[in-house]
Design a protein around this motif. Structure first.
Motif, PDB file in Angstrom:
ATOM      1  N   ASN A  32       4.718   8.124   4.699  1.00 39.83           N
ATOM      2  CA  ASN A  32       4.761   7.280   3.436  1.00 39.83           C
ATOM      3  C   ASN A  32       3.466   6.191   3.479  1.00 39.83           C
ATOM      4  N   TRP A  33       2.388   6.234   4.239  1.00 41.40           N
ATOM      5  CA  TRP A  33       1.717   5.476   4.787  1.00 41.40           C
ATOM      6  C   TRP A  33       0.904   5.179   3.510  1.00 41.40           C
ATOM      7  N   GLU A  34       0.491   6.133   2.803  1.00 40.89           N
ATOM      8  CA  GLU A  34      -0.593   6.216   1.605  1.00 40.89           C
ATOM      9  C   GLU A  34       0.008   5.027   0.422  1.00 40.89           C
ATOM     10  N   ASP A  35       1.472   5.092   0.274  1.00 37.97           N
ATOM     11  CA  ASP A  35       2.227   4.278  -0.611  1.00 37.97           C
ATOM     12  C   ASP A  35       2.201   2.712  -0.021  1.00 37.97           C
ATOM     13  N   ASN A  36       2.678   2.805   1.152  1.00 40.42           N
ATOM     14  CA  ASN A  36       3.040   1.624   1.688  1.00 40.42           C
ATOM     15  C   ASN A  36       2.321   1.562   3.149  1.00 40.42           C
TER      16      ASN A  36
END
Length: 494
Positions: free
Chosen positions: A57-61
């Motif tokens: 989920n690194w792209e969102d957070n």
């Protein structure tokens, strides 16, 4: 006291007991237990699951500095995808390991030679963890890990770059080379420059595609103005692969609008190195570029190799060189004849000439102007490397004077010139008086192999010394024509 027993087995311990395929221990009484079957579905630890979730989920957070443990950060960077948007990764990730992994996955066939190799993982201290994306010079020096290595030959500094800088420079280079002029979007180009600009110091464009309608390229000047830290530019306007059906001369030569856009972009930058290669550049196209470079304070390297400057363009360039402090000049294969070479010799003759490297190989210079260049070297206190290969020069007394009396020249390239054994013996004898020359190239010069071997051995035995005087008092001035002297009375634009 109650004893606590471990309820899990370390993964590395299990690997030590695994039996490799094809291995048998029939003679052994003790049989190793095969853990390969039951340990495959061994559940991950809570920490590993958490880091994997952060990565997914690194792209969102995007989280990195918020992770306290350096070991956990290492694990995250190791599993983090390399195809994440640059607008997210560039401001947050400075670690060399991630950008090296990204670069090698994207360009596996490129082998960089000037990239800094440092520790696998490096993290800033808490005091400097938070850095703004619009970084200044100090921040760039921290993240790029620049080291300056001065060249003993030319005095021009060479820099090694971080993997982050290497990745971003190649990203914008690839984008520009594949971009069709019809698809050029100023807003998209501005976004890319805003992301990559603070880290791009070198831009080497090997081709620029042209539009089918008017034959013009993308407005490269707008790109240069969006790279405030740019120091080195190398550009080639020629397309590599077009086929026979689509060929016309606009593929090789830049249009007037291309030159105008480039000149405008050069006015808004302060480069140290400018290379315009293999682009069919002629005298009229060279003048606007020189006008833009005239405002530079520290232009070190100028390279117009494999263009079409000819005599007129070379004369204009020599006028420009007299006004600037250029240290390296390359004019390989520019159809420079007797008149243009005489102008080069006239510039070298000046004691204030700052050139330390001059390369004019593969030009039909001829014997008269070729020997004039050599005689002018005697009056130059800075020139260290001179390349006159394949210039159709039949050397006369000038070669002997240079080898006996020059106190600055360290490398001399004379290959593919009609020299012969007679001049070869003169070179061998004059080397007894030379204390600075470190290399001389005499391949394909009609010199006997045994004589060439003696010259090479003599060069190896030359030791550093400053005993010789710079110039003997009775040395005569080179004889320049009146026409050559008149060339330097006006501006290089005339």
């Amino acid at each position: 006291m109650k004893e606590i027993f471990p309820n899990t087995i370390n993964i590395n311990t299990i690997k030590c007991y695994q039996i490799k395929d094809g291995f048998s221990c029939t003679k052994s009484r003790i049989k190793c237990q095969n853990f390969g079957e039951w340990c495959r579905d061994l559940p991950k630890t809570l920490k590993e699951l958490s880091i994997q979730s952060i990565s997914d989920n690194w792209e969102d957070n995007p989280l990195l500095d918020e992770i306290c443990s350096p070991e956990d950060r290492c694990i995250l960077l190791n599993i983090l995808p390399t195809n994440l948007p640059l607008c997210i990764t560039v401001p947050i990730i400075n670690d060399n390991f991630y950008w090296k992994k990204s670069a090698l996955e994207r360009w596996p066939h490129l082998m960089p030679t000037n990239v800094t190799e440092c520790d696998m993982f490096t993290f800033p201290s808490k005091a400097i963890e938070k850095k703004s994306f619009d970084c200044d010079d100090e921040n760039i020096s921290d993240t790029s890990l620049y080291t300056e290595n001065s060249s003993e030959k030319t005095g021009v500094f060479t820099e090694t770059k971080s993997w982050k800088q290497y990745y971003l420079e190649n990203h914008i280079k690839e984008y520009l080379e594949k971009l069709q002029p019809e698809e050029y979007d100023p807003e998209e180009m501005k976004k890319i420059c805003d992301i990559c600009g603070p880290f791009v110091k070198s831009l080497q464009i090997e081709e620029l595609r042209r539009a089918d309608k008017d034959g013009c390229r993308i407005p490269i000047g707008s790109v240069l103005s969006g790279l405030p830290k740019l120091q080195e530019l190398s550009i080639c306007f020629k397309e590599k692969y077009i086929g026979f059906e689509n060929f016309n001369w606009s593929v090789i030569h830049p249009s007037a609008r291309d030159i105008k856009n480039l000149a405008k972009g050069l006015e808004k930058t302060k480069l140290l190195t400018v290379r315009i290669l293999n682009s069919g550049l002629e005298r009229n196209e060279c003048i606007p570029i020189l006008n833009s470079l005239r405002k530079y304070d520290n232009l070190n390297i100028l390279d117009f190799s494999y263009c079409s400057l000819g005599n007129e363009g070379t004369i204009s360039l020599c006028r420009f060189i007299r006004e600037m402090s250029v240290k390296e000049l390359s004019l390989i294969d520019n159809n420079i004849g007797d008149e243009g070479a005489e102008a080069i010799a006239f510039v070298l003759h000046n004691h204030e000439c700052t050139l330390r490297y001059l390369n004019v190989r593969m030009n039909p210079i001829g014997s008269r102007s070729g020997n004039l260049i050599l005689e002018s070297v005697l009056f130059n206190r800075n020139l260290k490397i001179l390349d006159l290969s394949a210039c159709n020069i039949g050397f006369q007394e000038a070669i002997g004077k240079v080898l006996r009396k020059s106190s600055s020249l360290q490398e001399l390239y004379l290959s593919n010139n009609p020299i012969g054994n007679e001049v070869g013996n003169v070179i061998l004898n004059c080397l007894n008086f030379n204390k600075t020359l470190r290399k001389i190239d005499l391949r394909m010069c009609n010199i006997h192999s045994e004589l060439q071997h003696k010259i090479n051995e003599k060069i190896k035995g030359v030791a550093e010394s400053s005993i010789l005087k710079f110039l003997e008092e009775d040395e005569s001035e080179p004889e320049f024509s009146d026409k050559c002297r008149k060339h330097f009375e006006g501006s290089f634009e005339e």
